[in-house]
Write an enzyme that holds these catalytic residues in place. Structure first.
Site, mmCIF file in Angstrom:
data_model
loop_
_atom_site.group_PDB
_atom_site.id
_atom_site.type_symbol
_atom_site.label_atom_id
_atom_site.label_comp_id
_atom_site.label_asym_id
_atom_site.label_seq_id
_atom_site.Cartn_x
_atom_site.Cartn_y
_atom_site.Cartn_z
ATOM 1 N N LYS A 192 -11.461 10.252 -0.157
ATOM 2 C CA LYS A 192 -10.933 8.941 0.266
ATOM 3 C C LYS A 192 -12.071 7.949 0.476
ATOM 4 O O LYS A 192 -12.040 6.808 0.025
ATOM 5 C CB LYS A 192 -10.160 9.108 1.573
ATOM 6 N N CYS B 45 -9.954 -1.353 5.203
ATOM 7 C CA CYS B 45 -10.353 -0.168 4.442
ATOM 8 C C CYS B 45 -11.764 -0.322 3.874
ATOM 9 O O CYS B 45 -12.702 0.322 4.326
ATOM 10 C CB CYS B 45 -9.373 0.052 3.296
HETATM 11 N N1 SAJ Z 1 -12.041 -7.947 -3.432
HETATM 12 C C1 SAJ Z 1 -13.046 -8.682 -4.078
HETATM 13 N N2 SAJ Z 1 -13.274 -8.456 -5.402
HETATM 14 C C2 SAJ Z 1 -12.548 -7.533 -6.109
HETATM 15 C C3 SAJ Z 1 -11.539 -6.798 -5.437
HETATM 16 C C4 SAJ Z 1 -11.300 -7.023 -4.092
HETATM 17 O O1 SAJ Z 1 -13.709 -9.530 -3.478
HETATM 18 O O2 SAJ Z 1 -12.787 -7.386 -7.307
HETATM 19 C C5 SAJ Z 1 -11.817 -8.144 -2.000
HETATM 20 C C6 SAJ Z 1 -10.389 -8.493 -1.658
HETATM 21 O O3 SAJ Z 1 -10.204 -9.889 -1.713
HETATM 22 C C7 SAJ Z 1 -10.266 -7.979 -0.235
HETATM 23 C C8 SAJ Z 1 -11.166 -6.762 -0.234
HETATM 24 O O4 SAJ Z 1 -12.041 -6.902 -1.350
HETATM 25 O O5 SAJ Z 1 -10.770 -8.908 0.689
HETATM 26 C C9 SAJ Z 1 -10.416 -5.427 -0.328
HETATM 27 O O6 SAJ Z 1 -9.406 -5.585 -1.311
HETATM 28 P P1 SAJ Z 1 -8.827 -4.288 -2.080
HETATM 29 O O7 SAJ Z 1 -7.568 -4.663 -2.731
HETATM 30 O O8 SAJ Z 1 -9.870 -3.715 -2.943
HETATM 31 O O9 SAJ Z 1 -8.635 -3.225 -0.910
HETATM 32 P P2 SAJ Z 1 -7.412 -2.920 0.071
HETATM 33 O O10 SAJ Z 1 -8.040 -2.724 1.391
HETATM 34 O O11 SAJ Z 1 -6.316 -3.890 -0.016
HETATM 35 O O12 SAJ Z 1 -6.855 -1.497 -0.496
HETATM 36 C C10 SAJ Z 1 -7.797 -0.496 -0.777
HETATM 37 C C11 SAJ Z 1 -7.332 0.308 -1.942
HETATM 38 N N3 SAJ Z 1 -8.356 1.279 -2.308
HETATM 39 C C12 SAJ Z 1 -8.666 1.378 -3.615
HETATM 40 O O13 SAJ Z 1 -8.186 0.654 -4.441
HETATM 41 C C13 SAJ Z 1 -9.693 2.429 -3.948
HETATM 42 C C14 SAJ Z 1 -6.118 1.127 -1.615
HETATM 43 O O14 SAJ Z 1 -5.795 2.022 -2.699
HETATM 44 C C15 SAJ Z 1 -6.425 1.939 -0.416
HETATM 45 O O15 SAJ Z 1 -5.299 2.744 -0.062
HETATM 46 C C16 SAJ Z 1 -6.717 1.003 0.703
HETATM 47 O O16 SAJ Z 1 -7.932 0.292 0.361
HETATM 48 C C17 SAJ Z 1 -6.915 1.859 1.900
HETATM 49 O O17 SAJ Z 1 -5.909 1.978 2.608
HETATM 50 O O18 SAJ Z 1 -7.961 2.468 2.034
#
Ligand code: SAJ
Length: 433
Positions: free
Chosen positions: A212, A266
């Site tokens: 994870k 996360c």
């Molecule tokens: N972000 C960027 N650039 C990107 C992608 C995201 O700046 O290319 C930013 C987003 O705007 C946000 C942050 O990063 O502020 C996190 O966004 P995210 O969508 O990557 O993460 P979460 O927290 O919404 O969800 C993630 C997911 N983990 C993965 O994709 C590996 C989800 O599957 C997990 O279940 C979740 O974390 C968790 O619960 O850990």
């Protein structure tokens, strides 16, 4: 344990706990959801979801009406009658970036008081490596029962994307590790009832805990790489978003998107769990720590871009209004935990700017609490400098004509700079010189 004999108690009816409880209930299991917050308990028992998540309200209503799901907020006989207990409580970090396991410890102590022989305890909360075997199992064994010999323990991390949780929980692969093979197989059989995804059994509890953390650390470090490349491209006069898009045509390149910073409970937290355990083992986690520092710096870089663009156009920050579009941590979610909008707004206010903010999903309370004032979209668009922070779908409809004072800092790659610049808008952004 046969299906009809399984009674599930799930501790922690949060963003991931409630959907998980509802999905087990939807698949015919009798589920009691236990939460320390009596308001959450009341809302769930009224057949509603306290969380904004597509489809969850309807699902909770259905399974509560049918009597498969109910909520309680204390140690109850239903916990004693349960034979599968799932821990899905929050695991935040403290100010020193160390894990705060108090909720997991408290949930484990609650279960210990009701643990019976042949029960199965499943942990889903994101935890530092070795938490199950070194912290949770010793607490459970205070019951006088012995892990593996008397009761089973398994770890399976939740991994559903907020705003798409129900779909992802029923389609994403599940990784499961057990204190022994029997525990892992029992947990695997249970989760196969709620997901069509692959169920991957790994060697043990700590491997599953680490999987994870690897997933979210992979994303956080890749976003940090995109952000660092964006900062460098800005200084070289290169449009980083365009360059990244082109680079990703390579079959083995997947550069993430630069932005105003990494929010959510996360990605901005989980990497620290690896750092904490690595450093305890005298093994540095240099890249992971540096990535966190880069991502945490981004809101301050956005503040610099705002100040510099105003100055370059004869205005000063402390006499200007800044209109923030979006304060939640990412598009189409209402969640503001660890949002980069918070350090940005506080920094702008400390420099004397008047900050007004719009967000279709976040109420005024949060915006006021960080010093801004919530306004309608039209008013935010009339600010001296308009700044898009959150990539809500509704902001993709913004046109150059809507930017009334012609300065627009767009920190997400969702709008085309050329469209705005050819109509006289001064369009800047992260990685957009
Ligand atoms: N972000 C960027 N650039 C990107 C992608 C995201 O700046 O290319 C930013 C987003 O705007 C946000 C942050 O990063 O502020 C996190 O966004 P995210 O969508 O990557 O993460 P979460 O927290 O919404 O969800 C993630 C997911 N983990 C993965 O994709 C590996 C989800 O599957 C997990 O279940 C979740 O974390 C968790 O619960 O850990």
């Amino acid at each position: 344990m046969t299906a009809e004999k399984i009674k599930i108690a799930l501790l922690g009816l949060g963003h991931m706990g409630l959907p998980t409880a509802a999905l087990f209930a939807k698949n015919g299991f009798e589920v009691v959801g236990i939460d320390i917050n009596p308001d959450i308990v009341d809302i769930v028992n009224a057949g509603r979801s306290p969380i904004m998540e597509p489809g969850l309200d309807e699902l909770v209503q259905k399974v509560v009406e049918k009597g498969y799901l109910r909520a309680e907020n204390n140690i109850s006989k239903s916990l004693k009658n349960s034979n599968v207990m799932i821990i899905l409580v929050p695991t935040p970090i403290d100010d020193n970036h160390c894990s705060d396991l108090s909720a997991v410890i408290s949930a484990s102590e609650t279960i210990t008081k009701a643990l019976n022989k042949d029960d199965l305890v499943i942990i889903e909360s994101t935890v530092p490596p070795h938490t199950c075997e070194k912290i949770i199992i010793p607490i459970l064994e205070k019951s006088g029962l012995e892990a593996s010999h008397d009761f089973g323990v398994a770890y399976t991390p939740e991994r559903a994307l907020p705003h798409n949780t129900l779909y992802e929980m029923t389609h994403n692969a599940r990784v499961i590790g057990g204190v022994d093979e029997e525990s892992a197989n029992k947990a695997a059989a249970l989760y196969k009832k709620i997901t069509h995804g692959e169920v991957v059994i790994v060697d043990n509890l700590v491997t599953a805990e680490m999987v994870k953390l690897m997933e979210n650390t992979y994303r956080d470090t890749n976003i940090a790489l995109a952000n660092e490349l964006a900062l460098i491209c800005e200084s070289l006069g290169i449009d980083a978003v365009q360059a990244i898009k082109a680079a990703n045509f390579h079959p083995r390149v997947n550069l993430h998107a630069p932005g105003p910073g990494v929010g959510g409970h996360c990605l901005s937290i989980d990497p620290y769990f690896i750092v904490e355990m690595a450093e305890k083992g005298n093994r540095p986690a240099k890249l992971i720590k540096t990535a966190r520092e880069i991502n945490d710096f981004m809101p301050y870089h956005v503040a610099f871009l705002i100040e510099k663009t105003l100055q370059d156009n004869g205005k000063s920050l402390n006499n200007s209004s800044v209109g923030i579009l979006g304060v939640s941590y990412k598009g189409n979610v209402a969640d503001t935990r660890e949002t980069p909008a918070e350090p940005l707004i506080k920094n702008l206010i400390s420099k004397g700017a008047r900050v007004i903010a719009h967000d279709p999903l976040v109420d005024e309370g949060f915006i006021k609490q960080i010093g801004g004032s919530k306004v309608e979209l039209e008013e935010a668009l009339e600010a001296d400098c308009v700044v898009l922070i959150t990539d809500h779908d509704s902001y993709r409809q913004i046109t150059p004509e809507m930017i009334k004072k012609s300065i627009f800092i767009c920190t997400r790659p969702i709008l085309d700079p050329a469209e705005f610049r050819k109509r006289g808008v001064i369009f800047k952004g992260v990685g957009r010189p």
